[in-house]
Design an enzyme around this catalytic site. Structure first.
Site, PDB file in Angstrom:
ATOM      1  N   ASP A  28       0.832  -1.206   0.000  1.00  0.00           N
ATOM      2  CA  ASP A  28       0.000   0.000   0.000  1.00  0.00           C
ATOM      3  C   ASP A  28       0.868   1.259   0.000  1.00  0.00           C
ATOM      4  OD1 ASP A  28      -2.295   1.472   0.028  1.00  0.00           O
ATOM      5  OD2 ASP A  28      -2.776   1.106   2.137  1.00  0.00           O
ATOM      6  N   ASN A  76     -10.501  -2.727  -6.303  1.00  0.00           N
ATOM      7  CA  ASN A  76      -9.670  -1.863  -7.157  1.00  0.00           C
ATOM      8  C   ASN A  76     -10.267  -1.632  -8.551  1.00  0.00           C
ATOM      9  OD1 ASN A  76      -6.470  -3.041  -5.839  1.00  0.00           O
ATOM     10  ND2 ASN A  76      -7.697  -1.270  -5.231  1.00  0.00           N
TER      11      ASN A  76
HETATM   12  C1  FPP Z   1      -1.841   0.212  -3.326  1.00  0.00           C
HETATM   13  O1  FPP Z   1      -1.386   1.536  -3.384  1.00  0.00           O
HETATM   14  C2  FPP Z   1      -1.303  -0.557  -4.429  1.00  0.00           C
HETATM   15  C3  FPP Z   1      -2.052  -1.120  -5.414  1.00  0.00           C
HETATM   16  C4  FPP Z   1      -3.523  -1.015  -5.485  1.00  0.00           C
HETATM   17  C5  FPP Z   1      -1.428  -1.854  -6.518  1.00  0.00           C
HETATM   18  C6  FPP Z   1      -0.161  -2.554  -6.211  1.00  0.00           C
HETATM   19  C7  FPP Z   1       0.565  -2.728  -7.477  1.00  0.00           C
HETATM   20  C8  FPP Z   1       1.918  -2.678  -7.638  1.00  0.00           C
HETATM   21  C9  FPP Z   1       2.846  -2.581  -6.512  1.00  0.00           C
HETATM   22  C10 FPP Z   1       2.550  -2.726  -8.978  1.00  0.00           C
HETATM   23  C11 FPP Z   1       2.115  -3.798  -9.911  1.00  0.00           C
HETATM   24  C12 FPP Z   1       2.162  -5.149  -9.327  1.00  0.00           C
HETATM   25  C13 FPP Z   1       2.954  -6.158  -9.727  1.00  0.00           C
HETATM   26  C14 FPP Z   1       2.856  -7.476  -9.062  1.00  0.00           C
HETATM   27  C15 FPP Z   1       3.938  -6.002 -10.788  1.00  0.00           C
HETATM   28  P1  FPP Z   1      -2.478   2.672  -3.490  1.00  0.00           P
HETATM   29  O2  FPP Z   1      -2.581   3.058  -4.927  1.00  0.00           O
HETATM   30  O3  FPP Z   1      -3.744   2.255  -2.848  1.00  0.00           O
HETATM   31  O4  FPP Z   1      -1.770   3.809  -2.662  1.00  0.00           O
HETATM   32  P2  FPP Z   1      -2.510   4.948  -1.812  1.00  0.00           P
HETATM   33  O5  FPP Z   1      -3.282   4.251  -0.722  1.00  0.00           O
HETATM   34  O6  FPP Z   1      -1.363   5.748  -1.285  1.00  0.00           O
HETATM   35  O7  FPP Z   1      -3.383   5.710  -2.764  1.00  0.00           O
END
Ligand code: FPP
Length: 254
Positions: A28, A76
């Site tokens: 996250d 998501n």
């Molecule tokens: C949460 O951060 C993260 C995600 C919803 C996606 C995770 C994806 C990756 C790390 C990259 C792609 C994955 C792979 C396996 C290559 P957020 O966007 O919710 O952050 P925030 O809470 O700060 O908005």
């Protein structure tokens, strides 16, 4: 790393016998990382992919047999279309770029979740990498994609109900092991550790059945800033924790 390199023994001051068998991570904070730098959220996901690479390598290097990463939840899908498309593109790029390394390092790719909902090019890239790595035995890299824990539990209930209706199982024969065998994670041990970056104290529908006895580590670090040092520090902390599984401390130590 190479396939003939032995999993470490005592590396980073960790006791090999006390390593987790399965690490699960809620990655996250990509969006906040980008926002702090006045960048588009997608930049945060791009940097987050670098952290994914580091964590996969470190986990494999240490000889930990399973790693589950929460890459995309069922919730998501509600994000802006452009962000969803960017995440899907990053995933495809990751699979293409990492396939050779997964093969070299004896890593098997698996997924959990409603992968049928993913775009066709993502399903194809996943299918190709899962097929190519299917025989690997060194570590399971398990990507949670379009994953929701309650949905997973419902699916398992439906399966068991169908089996009962077909006369293949009696309700009184349904044990925890039988139930776990109908989940997406069938065959994997439950995670010993759940790590969540960016400080939120939530489980967010991630592996609600499987995390029943896991040790939780919540760090304020945003996922793109999560380092190997911090990961190793968490594993060290884990080795100091006493896991009691409902027993007393004295009983556990006996
Ligand atoms: C949460 O951060 C993260 C995600 C919803 C996606 C995770 C994806 C990756 C790390 C990259 C792609 C994955 C792979 C396996 C290559 P957020 O966007 O919710 O952050 P925030 O809470 O700060 O908005």
């Amino acid at each position: 790393m190479s396939s003939d390199r032995k999993p470490h023994s005592g590396k980073f001051g960790l006791v090999p016998e006390g390593l987790p068998r399965h690490v699960a991570i809620i990655m996250d904070g990509n969006g906040r990382w980008a926002k702090k730098r006045l960048m588009n959220r997608v930049k945060g996901h791009e940097r987050g992919t670098e952290t994914v690479r580091m964590v996969v390598r470190a986990t494999r290097d240490l000889g930990i047999p399973a790693l589950t990463l929460y890459a995309f939840s069922t919730e998501n899908w509600q994000r802006p279309k452009t962000e969803v498309a960017a995440l899907m593109a990053l995933l495809v790029r990751f699979l293409e770029n990492e396939k050779a390394e997964m093969l070299e390092n004896n890593i098997r790719l698996q997924t959990i979740g409603q992968t049928a909902r993913l775009p066709q090019n993502v399903r194809e890239a996943l299918g190709a990498t899962m097929g190519a790595t299917a025989g690997n035995t060194g570590m399971v890299l398990n990507l949670a994609l379009s994953y929701g824990g309650r949905e997973e539990i419902l699916m398992a209930c439906r399966r068991l109900a169908e089996e009962a209706l077909a006369g293949q199982i009696s309700p009184e024969d349904i044990t925890e092991d039988i139930f776990a065998g109908r989940l997406y994670t069938a065959g994997l041990p439950d995670p010993d550790i759940m790590i969540r970056t960016s400080g939120e104290m939530r489980v967010s529908n991630f592996l609600p059945w499987q995390l029943a006895y896991s040790e939780f580590f919540i760090t304020p670090t945003l996922w793109p800033d999560f380092t190997q040092e911090e990961y190793i520090g968490i594993l060290r902390d884990f080795q100091r924790r006493e896991r009691r599984f409902g027993k007393t401390g004295d009983q556990t130590r006996e």
